[in-house]
Design a protein around this motif. Structure first.
Motif, PDB file in Angstrom:
ATOM      1  N   ILE A 135       0.834  -1.203   0.000  1.00  0.00           N
ATOM      2  CA  ILE A 135       0.000   0.000   0.000  1.00  0.00           C
ATOM      3  C   ILE A 135       0.870   1.255   0.000  1.00  0.00           C
ATOM      4  O   ILE A 135       0.508   2.289  -0.573  1.00  0.00           O
ATOM      5  N   ALA A 136       2.039   1.161   0.643  1.00  0.00           N
ATOM      6  CA  ALA A 136       2.914   2.321   0.752  1.00  0.00           C
ATOM      7  C   ALA A 136       3.663   2.623  -0.540  1.00  0.00           C
ATOM      8  O   ALA A 136       4.279   3.685  -0.658  1.00  0.00           O
ATOM      9  N   VAL A 137       3.632   1.721  -1.514  1.00  0.00           N
ATOM     10  CA  VAL A 137       4.334   1.929  -2.780  1.00  0.00           C
ATOM     11  C   VAL A 137       3.402   2.664  -3.739  1.00  0.00           C
ATOM     12  O   VAL A 137       2.328   2.145  -4.074  1.00  0.00           O
ATOM     13  N   PRO A 138       3.736   3.841  -4.200  1.00  0.00           N
ATOM     14  CA  PRO A 138       2.850   4.568  -5.125  1.00  0.00           C
ATOM     15  C   PRO A 138       2.739   3.850  -6.466  1.00  0.00           C
ATOM     16  O   PRO A 138       3.701   3.232  -6.942  1.00  0.00           O
ATOM     17  N   TRP A 139       1.548   3.960  -7.069  1.00  0.00           N
ATOM     18  CA  TRP A 139       1.323   3.267  -8.329  1.00  0.00           C
ATOM     19  C   TRP A 139       2.250   3.768  -9.420  1.00  0.00           C
ATOM     20  O   TRP A 139       2.637   3.016 -10.311  1.00  0.00           O
ATOM     21  N   GLN A 140       2.642   5.023  -9.368  1.00  0.00           N
ATOM     22  CA  GLN A 140       3.520   5.572 -10.398  1.00  0.00           C
ATOM     23  C   GLN A 140       4.875   4.868 -10.423  1.00  0.00           C
ATOM     24  O   GLN A 140       5.570   4.905 -11.449  1.00  0.00           O
ATOM     25  N   ALA A 141       5.250   4.210  -9.315  1.00  0.00           N
ATOM     26  CA  ALA A 141       6.543   3.541  -9.264  1.00  0.00           C
ATOM     27  C   ALA A 141       6.581   2.288 -10.124  1.00  0.00           C
ATOM     28  O   ALA A 141       7.645   1.920 -10.644  1.00  0.00           O
ATOM     29  N   TYR A 142       5.460   1.619 -10.297  1.00  0.00           N
ATOM     30  CA  TYR A 142       5.432   0.398 -11.115  1.00  0.00           C
ATOM     31  C   TYR A 142       4.418   0.506 -12.250  1.00  0.00           C
ATOM     32  O   TYR A 142       3.989  -0.505 -12.810  1.00  0.00           O
ATOM     33  N   MET A 143       4.050   1.712 -12.613  1.00  0.00           N
ATOM     34  CA  MET A 143       3.080   1.936 -13.675  1.00  0.00           C
ATOM     35  C   MET A 143       3.615   1.477 -15.035  1.00  0.00           C
ATOM     36  O   MET A 143       2.910   0.808 -15.803  1.00  0.00           O
ATOM     37  N   ILE A 144       4.857   1.789 -15.333  1.00  0.00           N
ATOM     38  CA  ILE A 144       5.430   1.419 -16.629  1.00  0.00           C
ATOM     39  C   ILE A 144       5.612  -0.093 -16.762  1.00  0.00           C
ATOM     40  O   ILE A 144       5.232  -0.672 -17.798  1.00  0.00           O
ATOM     41  N   LEU A 165      -5.808  -5.395 -13.514  1.00  0.00           N
ATOM     42  CA  LEU A 165      -4.933  -4.658 -12.609  1.00  0.00           C
ATOM     43  C   LEU A 165      -5.601  -4.343 -11.276  1.00  0.00           C
ATOM     44  O   LEU A 165      -4.916  -4.241 -10.248  1.00  0.00           O
ATOM     45  N   GLN A 166      -6.907  -4.191 -11.269  1.00  0.00           N
ATOM     46  CA  GLN A 166      -7.594  -3.757 -10.059  1.00  0.00           C
ATOM     47  C   GLN A 166      -8.441  -4.842  -9.421  1.00  0.00           C
ATOM     48  O   GLN A 166      -9.219  -4.569  -8.492  1.00  0.00           O
ATOM     49  N   ALA A 167      -8.313  -6.071  -9.880  1.00  0.00           N
ATOM     50  CA  ALA A 167      -9.100  -7.163  -9.304  1.00  0.00           C
ATOM     51  C   ALA A 167      -8.642  -7.520  -7.898  1.00  0.00           C
ATOM     52  O   ALA A 167      -9.386  -8.150  -7.137  1.00  0.00           O
ATOM     53  N   PHE A 168      -7.421  -7.158  -7.549  1.00  0.00           N
ATOM     54  CA  PHE A 168      -6.873  -7.460  -6.229  1.00  0.00           C
ATOM     55  C   PHE A 168      -6.437  -6.151  -5.582  1.00  0.00           C
ATOM     56  O   PHE A 168      -5.880  -5.279  -6.252  1.00  0.00           O
TER      57      PHE A 168
END
Length: 295
Positions: A135-144, A165-168
């Protein structure tokens, strides 16, 4: 020889002092309600202005001083917005994504939370902390990396990319586990003695007792998916796949002077969320209030 004992009269608060305390209590309650009403009015004022502006002409939207009530009421804005935009397509796609993602997150989150809460296995707590730590990892960090993965799977430019991507969601697991911890363990133990499997215990005992938590997770997930802009912007490029957020952004760019229609589209995008929240706010408050309790 019997001794006679006299009870000492208990000290009582003088009536004037009791009346003064009661008046202070009533006055404090009135002040509290006044402050809460004022805060609610300040919060709701932009929404009220948005709704009334959707019923005005373009020239009346930004008049100075502000014209709070439309005169005349232009109901045709709610007809014109459908004629000048693909509102039905945007709402359909957004509804499909919101309902599907919400169902999957509630299902997977509640199922995983049962394992972390009611089952005993080696490394359970470490695995739970590691999973919640995402939860603490921002989505922008693994977006690519996610986009590259979806492209290689052939899911880019499809609704399946957003669903996959959002099922979990780690937050849903955390919320449901905290609520499951408040359910007495004796219920699960008795069910195991009766021969029920872990799946049956989850489905027939634990899940039906978790109505407030399920309602809370459903509301939060639905709202987040409905309002998501960046995810659909990255993965959905065809116009027939756009959601309401992307569609309104392009509509504003195309009709930047049609202020009344822009407000009308904003009202249509907010209305489903407002209805769902009003219907489920009782369960939402109850779920938030009890999610942190331990059984």
């Amino acid at each position: 020889m019997a001794t006679l004992t006299l009870d000492r009269p208990q000290a009582t608060t003088p009536r004037p002092e009791r009346d003064a305390r009661r008046r202070r209590s009533v006055l404090g309650t009135i002040v509290l309600y006044v402050v809460l009403i004022a805060a609610a009015a300040v919060i709701m004022l932009p929404f009220f202005w948005m709704v009334t502006s959707s019923l005005k002409t373009n020239n009346q939207v930004f008049t100075v001083p502000i014209q709070w009530f439309p005169d005349p009421v232009v109901w045709s804005n709610y007809v014109d917005i459908w004629a000048k935009s693909d509102m039905s397509t945007w709402l359909r796609n957004t509804l499909i994504l919101s309902v599907t993602v919400t169902f999957l997150q509630v299902f997977t989150g509640s199922f995983a939370a049962y394992g972390f809460s009611k089952m005993r296995f080696r490394g359970r707590d470490v695995l739970f902390l590691a999973y919640i730590g995402t939860i603490a990892v921002p989505w922008q960090a693994y977006m690519i990396p996610q986009f590259i993965l979806m492209s290689r799977f052939g899911l880019s430019n499809t609704l399946w990319a957003i669903i996959a991507l959002q099922a979990f969601g780690a937050f849903g697991v955390f919320l449901m586990k905290q609520y499951y911890d408040s359910i007495p363990e004796e219920l699960s133990e008795a069910a195991r003695i009766d021969g029920l499997s872990e799946y049956s215990i989850w489905r027939r005992i634990v899940l039906p007792l978790s109505g407030p938590a399920v309602a809370t997770l459903t509301l939060l997930t639905f709202v987040n998916t409905w309002n998501d802009y960046l995810g659909p912007l990255i993965y959905l490029r065809d116009r027939d796949l756009w959601t309401i957020q992307i569609g309104l952004k392009t509509f504003v760019s195309q009709y930047n002077a049609e202020y009344a229609l822009i407000m009308t589209g904003s009202v249509l995008s907010v209305l489903p969320i407002a209805i769902i929240f009003m219907l489920g706010q009782r369960y939402f408050v109850q779920g938030i209030a009890t999610a942190g309790l331990k059984g």
